[in-house]
Design a protein around this motif. Structure first.
Motif, short mmCIF file in Angstrom:
data_model
loop_
_atom_site.label_atom_id
_atom_site.label_comp_id
_atom_site.label_asym_id
_atom_site.label_seq_id
_atom_site.Cartn_x
_atom_site.Cartn_y
_atom_site.Cartn_z
N TYR A 83 73.97 12.52 23.43
CA TYR A 83 73.38 12.17 22.14
C TYR A 83 74.03 10.95 21.52
CZ TYR A 83 70.39 16.25 21.91
OH TYR A 83 69.42 17.18 22.15
N ALA A 84 75.34 10.83 21.64
CA ALA A 84 76.02 9.66 21.09
C ALA A 84 75.56 8.39 21.81
CB ALA A 84 77.53 9.82 21.21
N ARG A 85 75.39 8.48 23.12
CA ARG A 85 74.93 7.31 23.88
C ARG A 85 73.51 6.94 23.51
NH1 ARG A 85 72.40 6.25 28.92
NH2 ARG A 85 73.16 4.29 29.81
N SER A 86 72.62 7.92 23.43
CA SER A 86 71.22 7.61 23.14
C SER A 86 71.07 7.07 21.71
CB SER A 86 70.33 8.83 23.35
OG SER A 86 70.64 9.85 22.44
N GLU A 87 71.74 7.66 20.75
CA GLU A 87 71.67 7.16 19.38
C GLU A 87 72.35 5.80 19.26
OE1 GLU A 87 70.09 8.32 16.62
OE2 GLU A 87 69.17 9.73 18.04
N GLY A 88 73.44 5.61 19.98
CA GLY A 88 74.12 4.32 19.97
C GLY A 88 73.25 3.21 20.53
N MET A 89 72.53 3.50 21.60
CA MET A 89 71.63 2.50 22.17
C MET A 89 70.49 2.18 21.22
SD MET A 89 73.11 1.60 24.86
CE MET A 89 71.89 0.56 25.60
N SER A 90 70.01 3.19 20.50
CA SER A 90 68.96 2.97 19.50
C SER A 90 69.45 2.03 18.40
CB SER A 90 68.53 4.31 18.91
OG SER A 90 67.70 4.12 17.81
N VAL A 91 70.68 2.23 17.96
CA VAL A 91 71.24 1.37 16.91
C VAL A 91 71.44 -0.04 17.44
CG1 VAL A 91 73.30 0.98 15.51
CG2 VAL A 91 72.29 3.23 15.60
N VAL A 92 71.90 -0.18 18.68
CA VAL A 92 72.09 -1.51 19.26
C VAL A 92 70.75 -2.24 19.34
CG1 VAL A 92 72.69 -2.74 21.39
CG2 VAL A 92 74.20 -0.96 20.50
N TYR A 93 69.70 -1.53 19.72
CA TYR A 93 68.36 -2.14 19.79
C TYR A 93 67.90 -2.61 18.41
CZ TYR A 93 63.36 -2.61 20.63
OH TYR A 93 62.08 -3.09 20.71
N ARG A 94 68.10 -1.78 17.38
CA ARG A 94 67.73 -2.18 16.02
C ARG A 94 68.56 -3.37 15.55
NH1 ARG A 94 68.07 3.55 14.41
NH2 ARG A 94 69.87 2.89 13.18
N MET A 95 69.84 -3.40 15.92
CA MET A 95 70.69 -4.54 15.54
C MET A 95 70.19 -5.82 16.20
SD MET A 95 74.45 -2.74 15.66
CE MET A 95 75.35 -4.26 15.64
N GLN A 96 69.77 -5.74 17.45
CA GLN A 96 69.25 -6.92 18.14
C GLN A 96 67.97 -7.42 17.48
OE1 GLN A 96 68.92 -5.51 22.15
NE2 GLN A 96 71.01 -6.17 22.70
N GLN A 97 67.10 -6.48 17.08
CA GLN A 97 65.85 -6.88 16.42
C GLN A 97 66.13 -7.58 15.09
OE1 GLN A 97 63.73 -3.18 16.14
NE2 GLN A 97 62.44 -3.67 17.91
N LEU A 98 67.02 -7.02 14.31
CA LEU A 98 67.35 -7.63 13.02
C LEU A 98 68.01 -8.99 13.19
CD1 LEU A 98 68.60 -4.54 10.99
CD2 LEU A 98 66.53 -5.87 10.59
N THR A 99 68.90 -9.11 14.16
CA THR A 99 69.58 -10.38 14.40
C THR A 99 68.58 -11.43 14.87
OG1 THR A 99 71.57 -9.16 15.00
CG2 THR A 99 71.49 -11.47 15.62
N ALA A 100 67.61 -11.05 15.68
CA ALA A 100 66.59 -11.98 16.15
C ALA A 100 65.74 -12.49 14.99
CB ALA A 100 65.71 -11.32 17.20
N ARG A 101 65.55 -11.66 13.96
CA ARG A 101 64.79 -12.08 12.78
C ARG A 101 65.65 -12.85 11.78
NH1 ARG A 101 61.82 -6.46 11.67
NH2 ARG A 101 63.92 -6.06 10.96
N GLY A 102 66.94 -12.96 12.06
CA GLY A 102 67.83 -13.70 11.17
C GLY A 102 68.40 -12.87 10.04
N GLU A 103 68.31 -11.55 10.14
CA GLU A 103 68.84 -10.66 9.11
C GLU A 103 70.18 -10.09 9.55
OE1 GLU A 103 66.02 -7.64 8.04
OE2 GLU A 103 64.33 -9.01 8.28
#
Length: 128
Positions: A83-103
């Motif tokens: 669960y920690a790995r799956s939730e961690g990967m979800s957060v990393v994906y969201r961080m990449q999306q926000l960074t790509a948008r410049g946020e």
């Protein structure tokens, strides 16, 4: 001043106005008073809680058997890691999306820290 801190007491003498009232922040700061609560909390965290954990593991082991107790601890750690790995990967994906948008991914960084802490607790053996 450092020498006084290691002796346990620092003193600050502020200026007083004509009425004798303190004109600034003043206090006699005792390091014993500052760290007294923290030392108690650290004592509970590193001594009392592991002793309670050990006591409960031994009790559970005497009731359901040692092999079953070890199995429960290992299964709990494996589920926690998953669960920690799956939730961690979800957060990393969201961080990449926000960074790509410049946020800035501020909330996601806090989420990642909380997931890391929760994963560490799930991996630690124990019943408490």
């Amino acid at each position: 001043m450092v020498a006084l801190a290691f002796q346990g007491v620092m003193q600050y003498s502020p200026a007083r106005d004509q009425a004798g009232c303190l004109s600034g922040a003043s206090a006699r700061v005792s390091l014993h008073n500052v760290f007294e609560g923290n030392i108690l909390q650290l004592f509970l965290l590193f001594v009392v809680i592991p002793l309670v954990e050990l006591f409960l593991l031994i009790r559970v082991g005497s009731i359901i058997g040692a092999l079953n107790t070890v199995g429960i601890v290992v299964i709990t750690a494996a589920i926690g890691a998953y669960y920690a790995r799956s939730e961690g990967m979800s957060v990393v994906y969201r961080m990449q999306q926000l960074t790509a948008r410049g946020e800035l991914p501020t909330t996601e960084l806090i989420d990642a820290l909380m997931i890391f802490g929760g994963g560490a607790l799930l991996l630690a053996p124990g019943c408490v």
